[in-house]
Write a protein that holds these residues in place. Structure first.
Motif: not given
Lengths: 436, 277
Positions: A64, A67, A75, A78, A357, A359, A374, A376, B24
């Motif tokens: 994650v 991301i 990320y 969470s 955020l 999750h 997820i 965001p 990303c």
């Protein structure tokens, strides 16, 4: 029926610079009033929620993180908190402090990047911080060094600042020695003073007069400015835990965008530094409160352009908090608590630099992920950004195409839209229809 | 190669462009993380196109193009062709551009099912069924591996190009760097399934130094077994994971199917172990 003659004006910006996200904006104007605003985000879907299925829970933090290169810790945090909820783990004491510390590092680097490199050029009239550096020789290096201080915290605790490697369920793969942390202190003390200067610097920028009626959403913790823990609260009546998030916050898909629109209680809402500061300013440090008072900055801040002030205040807070955490650190006996795997579902919400955020993970008895969700912060803010553009647009209609488009870009940049989107592309298409 | 007029002072500043595809942004951030060196790069090169950092976007052609991200949409498959046309030297930066990235996990899946997982109205989503590296679409001059790239390697390659030196990037395994750092081997001493023996050096052996396994984010190493350009001995390491460390086939498969899972040596190994599950 009066006959309509449609007059279409197209303003195209090939790319919005200094934001992270690919979007096109379509504005329909009829009789000089704004009818419709569609912000389109062309984020090539990367399907993280789908390919997390079938992966082992231990792999989740590494996956994650990818991301977002700017807020990987958010990320990871969470994720580990949601997974720890499943396994009945509570990470306390020095390990909890280290998590808070590495998160402070991320806030510092992410906010300093946005304040100095992405947004300040708008207020001072430059294309980039590199161009700005020619006339503001002291300011840009200060911003870069601040960012570097945040990166130094992340690198010490996580091995590197982009996609750190040490965060895991139960704690860390390695914890630092006290003297390693003390090695950061001098630079953090410099950075704290630089952060005070940053708040003063941005407070003197000229801001457009703009104050939409916001519903702010952020975490709230009884004892501290929120990072990893807290209840989800809003300006309206709301106080829930992360486990109830999906009952209150709804995602809708809209045809013109790859991002999902989020609403709470049926309306758009705002997450991020402005929301956090307005809902948690009582937990700021005395120094941060003093700097605000000295500059006559009254809270709550209601102007999205003031996001840069909120971000600067949070840089200062995160530096002071880092120094406090380092001061009281004692190396814990274990780098990570042992994990007893069991099946279940866990949810967590933490405060990424850009806002909450969320999750949720469901794992089976072998610790393999069966389902993941997820949400965001940027997708939560998208609907609100559209509303603000709708409100701001009327004052731009008299401008020539290019200037109107640039002004729209500046509005969008206020929210620091998050990175994991494809190339930036704002194609502002103003359609004018007049009834004659 | 770039303009190599004899007199350094007469050379035109080489232009640099940074392009983004599905990613990303961590590798672009590595450029910004050059900190003080960023301003030096801004002086030595004309940063002609870098939307993430500047709204001043000059048209091509460019001397050096850095490309981040993988190809996941039809539009991007088209766009990379025009990037190639505008670039004298094209360098891919990071695992997405070089190997398809973590999102290449879709290449083993039913993407229509993926869309249904993530989006309530999957028919709105335009996406290819694969995530592919840039080299499957256009000629690539140099590849910078890593998730994210190492900013020192980036600075090195750009410096070499500007100076007219043929860039050389290390390709041996993480183990060599790990030993140089004096780490205790996590694979041998702790029985952790570390990918270091088959992973390319360049990160500084970060993961073993942080008390954990390397998870292959710099892609496969070269040459350790049979000479330059040849793949590492993934088969032997996989057998060790299964035989000595007691990993079941699906766990061995997952080890190799990660950040760089779509690049051939890792792909072949993961497919083999998937067939044993």
């Amino acid at each position: 029926m009066p006959e309509k003659t449609a007059q279409t004006r197209t303003i195209a910006v090939d790319m919005v610079a200094r934001v992270e996200g690919e979007g096109a904006l379509r504005v329909t104007v009829k009789d000089e009033t704004v009818q419709d605003v569609e912000l389109r985000i062309f984020e090539p879907p990367r399907f993280f929620e789908a390919f997390l299925r079938g992966r082992h829970y231990e792999e989740v933090p590494d996956i994650v993180a990818r991301i977002c290169g700017i807020c990987p810790i958010a990320y990871q945090m969470s994720a580990v908190h949601a997974l720890e909820q499943i396994f009945g783990l509570r990470v306390e004491g020095a390990l909890r402090d280290l998590r808070r510390l590495i998160y402070c590092g991320e806030w510092i680097e992410s906010h300093a990047l946005h304040v100095y490199l992405l947004q300040a050029p708008d207020f001072l009239g430059y294309d980039s911080a590199i161009a700005m550096a020619k006339d503001h020789a002291a300011v840009v290096p200060r911003g870069l060094r601040l960012k570097k201080a945040g990166n130094a915290i992340m690198t010490l605790l996580g091995g590197r600042s982009v996609h750190p490697v040490s965060v895991k369920v139960g704690g860390f793969s390695r914890v630092p020695l006290r003297r390693e942390l003390e090695g950061l202190k001098d630079e953090l003390l410099w950075a704290r003073d630089a952060a005070v200067d940053t708040v003063r610097w941005v407070a003197d920028f000229e801001y457009p007069d703009f104050a939409p009626d916001y519903n702010y959403v952020a975490l709230r913790h009884p004892d501290e400015y929120p990072l990893n823990e807290g209840q989800i609260v809003a300006s309206t009546v709301l106080q829930i835990s992360a486990t109830e998030f999906e009952q209150h916050f709804v995602e809708h898909q809209v045809a013109y965008s790859n991002a999902l629109h989020c609403t709470v209680q049926g309306s758009p809402y705002l997450v991020g530094p402005l929301a956090r500061l307005n809902l948690n300013h009582d937990h700021l440090t005395p120094l941060a409160k003093q700097v605000l008072t000295d500059r006559r900055i009254a809270l709550p801040l209601r102007n999205p352009f003031h996001g840069i002030i909120a971000r600067s205040v949070e840089i200062l807070y995160a530096l002071e908090e880092s120094l406090r955490l380092i001061e009281r650190y004692e190396t814990p006996p274990l780098a990570a608590l042992p994990v007893a795997v069991r099946s279940g579902t866990g949810m967590a919400c933490t405060e990424a630099p850009r806002g909450i955020l969320y999750h949720r993970y469901e794992v089976d008895g072998d610790g393999v992920v069966r389902d993941a969700k997820i949400v965001p912060p940027t997708s939560q803010n998208q609907f609100r950004i559209e509303q603000d553009l709708r409100l701001f647009m009327p004052r731009l209609l008299h401008l020539p195409d290019k200037e109107a488009a640039l002004a729209c870009e500046r509005v969008i940049r206020c929210y620091d839209p998050c990175i994991s989107c494809a190339t930036h592309f704002l194609n502002l298409d103003i359609r004018r229809e007049s009834s004659t | 190669m770039l303009d190599q007029s004899k007199d350094v002072n007469e050379r035109r500043r080489p232009s640099l462009a940074v392009f983004k595809f599905a990613s990303c942004d961590g590798c672009q951030l590595s450029i910004l993380n050059l900190e003080e060196d960023l301003l030096a790069v801004g002086q030595a090169l004309d940063i002609a196109y870098f939307p993430e950092a500047s709204s001043d976007m000059k048209p091509g052609p460019y001397d050096i193009a850095l490309v981040e991200g993988s190809i996941t949409t039809a539009e991007d498959a088209h766009r990379i062709l025009s990037v190639r046309k505008q670039a004298n030297v094209l360098i891919t930066i990071g695992a997405c551009a070089t190997a398809g990235g973590i999102q290449a996990l879709r290449n083993w899946a039913d993407v229509e099912a993926f869309k249904r997982t993530v989006y309530p109205s999957p028919e709105y989503i335009q996406s290819l069924s694969t995530s592919t590296p840039i080299s499957e679409h256009v000629h690539v001059d140099f590849e910078l591996w890593g998730c994210p790239i190492d900013k020192g390697q980036l600075l090195r390659i750009v410096t070499d190009l500007v100076a007219g030196v043929q860039p050389r990037l290390p390709a041996d395994s993480v183990c060599l760097e790990c030993k140089r750092r004096g780490n205790v081997c996590v694979l041998v001493a702790r029985g952790i399934p570390c990918l270091g023996p088959v992973t390319r050096t360049g990160c500084g052996a970060i993961c073993p130094s942080m008390g954990r396994d390397c998870y292959g984010c710099f892609g496969p190493s070269e040459g350790a077994r049979k000479g330059p350009g040849l793949p590492p001995n993934t088969a032997s390491l996989a057998k060790h994971f299964h035989g000595e460390l007691q990993l079941i086939p699906v766990e061995v498969m997952r080890r190799f199917r990660g950040i760089n899972g779509y690049v051939l040596p890792f792909r072949a190994e993961s497919d083999l172990w998937e067939s044993k599950t």
